[in-house]
Design a protein around this motif. Sequence first.
Motif, PDB file in Angstrom:
ATOM      1  N   LEU A 177       2.081   2.079  -3.248  1.00 18.84           N
ATOM      2  CA  LEU A 177       0.931   2.282  -4.141  1.00 18.84           C
ATOM      3  C   LEU A 177       0.713   1.089  -5.070  1.00 18.84           C
ATOM      4  N   LEU A 199      -6.864   2.398  -1.672  1.00 17.43           N
ATOM      5  CA  LEU A 199      -5.766   2.917  -0.864  1.00 17.43           C
ATOM      6  C   LEU A 199      -6.117   2.949   0.626  1.00 17.43           C
ATOM      7  N   ARG A 253       0.835  -1.206   0.000  1.00 20.56           N
ATOM      8  CA  ARG A 253       0.000   0.000   0.000  1.00 20.56           C
ATOM      9  C   ARG A 253       0.872   1.259   0.000  1.00 20.56           C
ATOM     10  N   LEU A 259      -1.578  -1.514  -5.474  1.00 21.15           N
ATOM     11  CA  LEU A 259      -2.923  -1.815  -4.988  1.00 21.15           C
ATOM     12  C   LEU A 259      -3.582  -2.971  -5.733  1.00 21.15           C
TER      13      LEU A 259
END
Length: 180
Positions: A97, A130, A94, A99
């Motif tokens: 980023l 997120l 996470r 995801l």
Amino acid sequence: MSPKEYYNLLQAEAQEKKSGLSKKIMTVSVARLLLAVVAMGAIWLYWGAPKVIGVVDGICVIAFLVLVKYHDRLFRARALEEAYIRIAKDNVARMALDLKKAPTGDEFLDAEHPYSYDLDVFGKGSLFSLLDTTATRNGMDLLAMHLQNPQDVRAEIKLRQDAVKELCSMNAFRTTMRAL
């Protein structure tokens, strides 16, 4: 310690504990098998002596039941360590980023909503992906509701921010609650 360092350390510690627990689980499994063999062997060896069979098998049954209970505790402890590993990996991804494995919130997509569809609030790689670290369906629904219908109640927002500030310093507590 940075969040990434914290989660990498958490993952390494959990992996080590999981490995140790797996070894204990195997040892207890073998001990349970040996107790069953001893109980059957006692029946075979002492066929004519029911008192001896009763005593030996009684001890074996009690020891077996104790090991079953201990085995269950070991499996639960290993499952908790696996949850820590999953949480650590999820949080490191996470932060980068990444995801791909995060929940998308596709079930909350609404093309008629004034902004959530245009601003990618839900869907793959979205704000929801997120933010969503919830562990329950109710938590996920509540997060989606807040993203779709933000409130302009500054006092409530301030209270939430204060709660977040308080929880920021409680890494172990937050991680344990999520794992459980």
